[in-house]
Motif scaffolding. Structure first.
Motif, PDB file in Angstrom:
ATOM      1  N   GLY A 256       0.804  -1.209   0.000  1.00  0.00           N
ATOM      2  CA  GLY A 256       0.000   0.000   0.000  1.00  0.00           C
ATOM      3  C   GLY A 256       0.841   1.263   0.000  1.00  0.00           C
ATOM      4  N   ILE A 257       2.006   1.234   0.651  1.00  0.00           N
ATOM      5  CA  ILE A 257       2.848   2.428   0.661  1.00  0.00           C
ATOM      6  C   ILE A 257       3.917   2.350  -0.421  1.00  0.00           C
ATOM      7  CG2 ILE A 257       2.426   3.051   3.070  1.00  0.00           C
ATOM      8  CD1 ILE A 257       5.098   1.806   3.786  1.00  0.00           C
ATOM      9  N   GLY A 258       3.694   1.497  -1.406  1.00  0.00           N
ATOM     10  CA  GLY A 258       4.528   1.532  -2.601  1.00  0.00           C
ATOM     11  C   GLY A 258       5.791   0.690  -2.536  1.00  0.00           C
TER      12      GLY A 258
ATOM     13  N   THR B  70       4.847   1.122  -8.706  1.00  0.00           N
ATOM     14  CA  THR B  70       4.070   0.990  -7.471  1.00  0.00           C
ATOM     15  C   THR B  70       4.234   2.215  -6.564  1.00  0.00           C
ATOM     16  OG1 THR B  70       3.660  -0.403  -5.549  1.00  0.00           O
ATOM     17  CG2 THR B  70       5.909  -0.398  -6.381  1.00  0.00           C
ATOM     18  N   ARG B  71       5.413   2.870  -6.622  1.00  0.00           N
ATOM     19  CA  ARG B  71       5.604   4.082  -5.817  1.00  0.00           C
ATOM     20  C   ARG B  71       4.683   5.208  -6.292  1.00  0.00           C
ATOM     21  NH1 ARG B  71      10.486   4.860  -3.190  1.00  0.00           N
ATOM     22  NH2 ARG B  71      10.555   7.016  -3.848  1.00  0.00           N
ATOM     23  N   ALA B  74       1.307   4.597  -5.114  1.00  0.00           N
ATOM     24  CA  ALA B  74       1.203   4.882  -3.683  1.00  0.00           C
ATOM     25  C   ALA B  74       1.097   6.375  -3.393  1.00  0.00           C
ATOM     26  CB  ALA B  74       2.404   4.294  -2.941  1.00  0.00           C
ATOM     27  N   PRO B 102       6.503   6.463  -0.126  1.00  0.00           N
ATOM     28  CA  PRO B 102       6.549   6.662  -1.577  1.00  0.00           C
ATOM     29  C   PRO B 102       7.254   7.944  -2.015  1.00  0.00           C
ATOM     30  CG  PRO B 102       4.285   6.739  -0.754  1.00  0.00           C
ATOM     31  CD  PRO B 102       5.125   6.260   0.359  1.00  0.00           C
TER      32      PRO B 102
END
Lengths: 361, 293
Positions: A256-258, B70-71, B74, B102
């Motif tokens: 969730g936080i990448g 994905t960052r 986020a 992130p």
């Protein structure tokens, strides 16, 4: 009005001056900004001081006794009558103890943090035993001495691969991983017994000493292998000090936080496995340093996971003290360092655990 | 802003979602409801890219979420999983600070913006007073607010929450939902939550999605779609739907189905809707005052 609100908002955002998290110091080196726990700076400084004292003491004590002042003079290269004893006999072994201890501390920290379990240390989950089995086979089969180290390294890596393949299906944080490791460790230990009992007794004895782990008769070559490995891993370790912060989070939260938790675990645990297998290959199956150093360091720093640098320093201190005690305690009889690491580290961890229980925070 | 196209997802052999097309409105509080195992959590987890779909795509502002770093995702999409593991000994400020991940790199671990975002998130979620407390010593309600603060520190336009009120007592449930509603109303965030309680869903949602067996049965404003017929279709339960005395939103009251309870209550039990007046017409949208709740 909006502007005024925004200014007020920004003004009130500053009161606790959060240019960093509480209890942290911000280290700026050029464009690099790294957060460090203030407490871990103190602990690291204290451990460095203790390590220096222990090292001078270790160079000083023994037969012949060399006064600390002469030790320092010899180290400074001013040329004393003790150069041979201090620089050629005691120093190589001492530096090996420090470097190996640090490597055990690093390996334990990485694997324990990723598994979120203090028992997930290389000497409990079979990596040490894998190295031990390969070394035992090499020592009892009449193979050349130079083969023992590489064989042990390969044995440790293979054992780690088996444990990860068996246990990692539900993530390394599951109990299954540690259980698989303990099972593999026991199976390997049984195989070691079989090899030892069927071997020539003299070879068996050599294997026995290797399995306990000793620094006697070892020095710069072994140090170079371990230090070289750590140096190669240094970029990874610099990242690991930061990446370990997220190992306390579950996978969904981490995604969730990448973050990419699986890739992260593989990188961190893989680094730990390489360090553990290499150091075991060089100094033998020294138990307990990798288990206890991270946990003691964690309690000293009061962090939620073992701190990498402090655990390395503590591992170094522990192995230096164990080697010193092994040399001096029953002199002239020399005990291998591996016998004493548990004897020194165990009670101290127990003390910290009991103290922690009395004062819940 | 979030959409799914032909989404197929599930666990091992079980396919939970089979070809789902869905569009979630931006700047709205969307609540997903449905019986256990209907796929609502699977949908949320797949949209949050916590679960990889077998087929189909999740679109974030029109771009396939799987193809975005994905960052970057986020920074645009915050996620609160169902029961996150509370790290031992981590303080509130520390955990909320993880939400800045992130925006950080190991060589650039903290900036003034990070500090300001953490302060803002903690004040918004009302956990600023707890900043130095270890999270594992907090009550369930406080913990949930801390987790929400962590996702708020991410500074995302959208927030996905999987059953954020489970395990909380009623007062804490209301507290958490009030906070989410405020985020939508005052900060213009898009909030998507899976909830179990239909009445809370009706009270807070701008947009309600009712799911059953992996498919969307109805979607729209609660006042327009939440009827006794819908609940019978989705949950297989007979209900009376009346206006809530406080908000005017639909209030779902299960019909008497237990003969023993009926005897105790002094009215006939019924499995059929006939015996108890079902407020079918009352649930038409026009009956309710049109101003917001």
């Amino acid at each position: 009005m909006t502007a005024a609100t925004q200014v007020a908002d920004r003004g009130s955002a500053a009161p606790n001056g959060t240019d960093r998290l509480p209890g942290r110091a911000l280290l700026r080196v050029g464009p690099v900004r790294v957060q460090i726990r203030r407490r871990s700076v103190l602990v690291a400084a204290a451990l460095t001081g203790l390590l220096a004292v222990a090292m001078v003491l270790s160079l000083s004590l023994g037969t012949p006794y060399v006064a600390p002042a002469d030790v320092l003079r010899a180290l400074a290269g001013t040329g004393t009558a003790y150069d041979l004893v201090v620089l050629d006999l005691r120093l190589p072994r001492l530096v090996l103890a420090a470097v190996a201890g640090a490597a055990f501390g690093v390996a334990g920290t990485l694997i324990q943090s990723v598994a979120r379990n203090p028992l997930a240390s290389p000497d409990v989950i079979g990596i040490t035993q894998g190295a031990g089995l390969a070394a035992t086979v090499a020592l009892t089969s009449g193979a050349a001495a130079v083969v023992v180290g590489p064989a042990a390294l390969a044995g440790g890596l293979v054992a780690a691969a088996v444990v990860f393949a068996l246990g990692a299906r539900h993530g390394l944080a599951a109990q299954r991983f540690v259980l698989a490791g303990v099972a593999v460790a026991f199976a390997l230990r049984a195989l070691i017994e079989v090899v030892m009992l069927t071997a020539d007794p003299i070879d068996g004895l050599r294997a026995q000493i290797w399995l306990i782990g000793t620094l006697a008769g070892r020095g710069w070559t072994e140090t170079a292998w371990i230090a070289g490995t750590l140096l190669l891993l240094l970029p990874v370790l610099a990242w690991a000090g930061w990446a370990l912060n997220s190992t306390a989070l579950d996978d969904d939260t981490a995604r969730g936080i990448g973050l990419r938790p699986v890739a992260r675990r593989i990188g961190l645990a893989g680094t730990g496995v390489i360090a553990a297998a290499m150091v075991t290959a060089q100094v033998g199956a020294v138990d307990f340093v990798a288990l206890v150093a991270p946990q003691v360091a964690r309690r000293l720093v009061r962090a939620e996971r073992p701190p990498l640098l402090c655990a390395a320093l503590l591992g170094a201190l522990l192995l230096v003290l164990a080697d010193l005690a092994g040399r001096r305690l029953f002199a002239p009889t020399q005990l291998p360092a591996g016998v004493l690491t548990a004897a020194i580290g165990g009670p101290y961890l127990l003390y910290l655990l009991l103290r922690g229980r009395r004062r819940p925070s | 802003m979030l959409s799914t196209r032909d989404l197929v997802a599930g666990y091992q052999e079980r396919t939970v979602l089979d070809g789902l097309d869905l569009d979630l409105p931006a700047d709205a509080f969307t609540v997903i409801v449905g019986p256990n195992a209907c796929g609502k959590s699977t949908l949320l987890r797949t949209m949050a890219r916590l679960l990889t779909p077998r087929r189909g795509t999740v679109l974030l502002d029109g771009a396939a979420i799987r193809e975005l770093p994905t960052r970057e995702v986020a920074r645009r999409l915050g996620v609160l999983p169902q029961s996150p593991l509370v790290p031992e000994g981590v303080t509130v400020a520390d955990l909320v600070g993880r939400g800045r991940q992130p925006y950080q790199r190991w060589w650039r671990q903290w900036s003034e913006q990070d500090g300001a975002a953490v302060d803002r998130a903690m004040r918004l979620a009302d956990v600023a007073d707890l900043a130095d407390r270890p999270v594992d010593t907090l009550s369930g309600g406080q913990r949930q607010r801390v987790w929400i603060a962590m996702t708020l520190a991410q500074d995302t336009e959208a927030l996905l929450l999987d059953e954020p009120t489970t395990f909380l007592d009623l007062a804490h449930q209301v507290e958490v939902l009030d906070l989410l509603h405020r985020l939508r109303a005052e900060r213009g965030r898009t909030v998507v939550a899976v909830l179990h309680d239909l009445n809370q869903a009706a009270r807070y949602a701008d947009h309600l999605i009712a799911m059953r067996a992996g498919a969307v049965v109805a979607a729209g404003p609660p006042r327009a779609i939440l009827t006794a017929d819908l609940i019978r279709e989705v949950f297989g339960l007979d209900c009376v739907v009346v206006p809530c005395p406080v908000t005017g939103a639909p209030l779902v009251v299960p019909a008497l189905t237990s003969p023993t309870l009926a005897a105790a209550a002094g009215s006939p039990a019924t499995g059929s809707p006939g015996a108890v007046p079902l407020a079918g017409e009352n649930t038409l949208a026009g009956v309710y005052p049109s101003e917001g709740i």
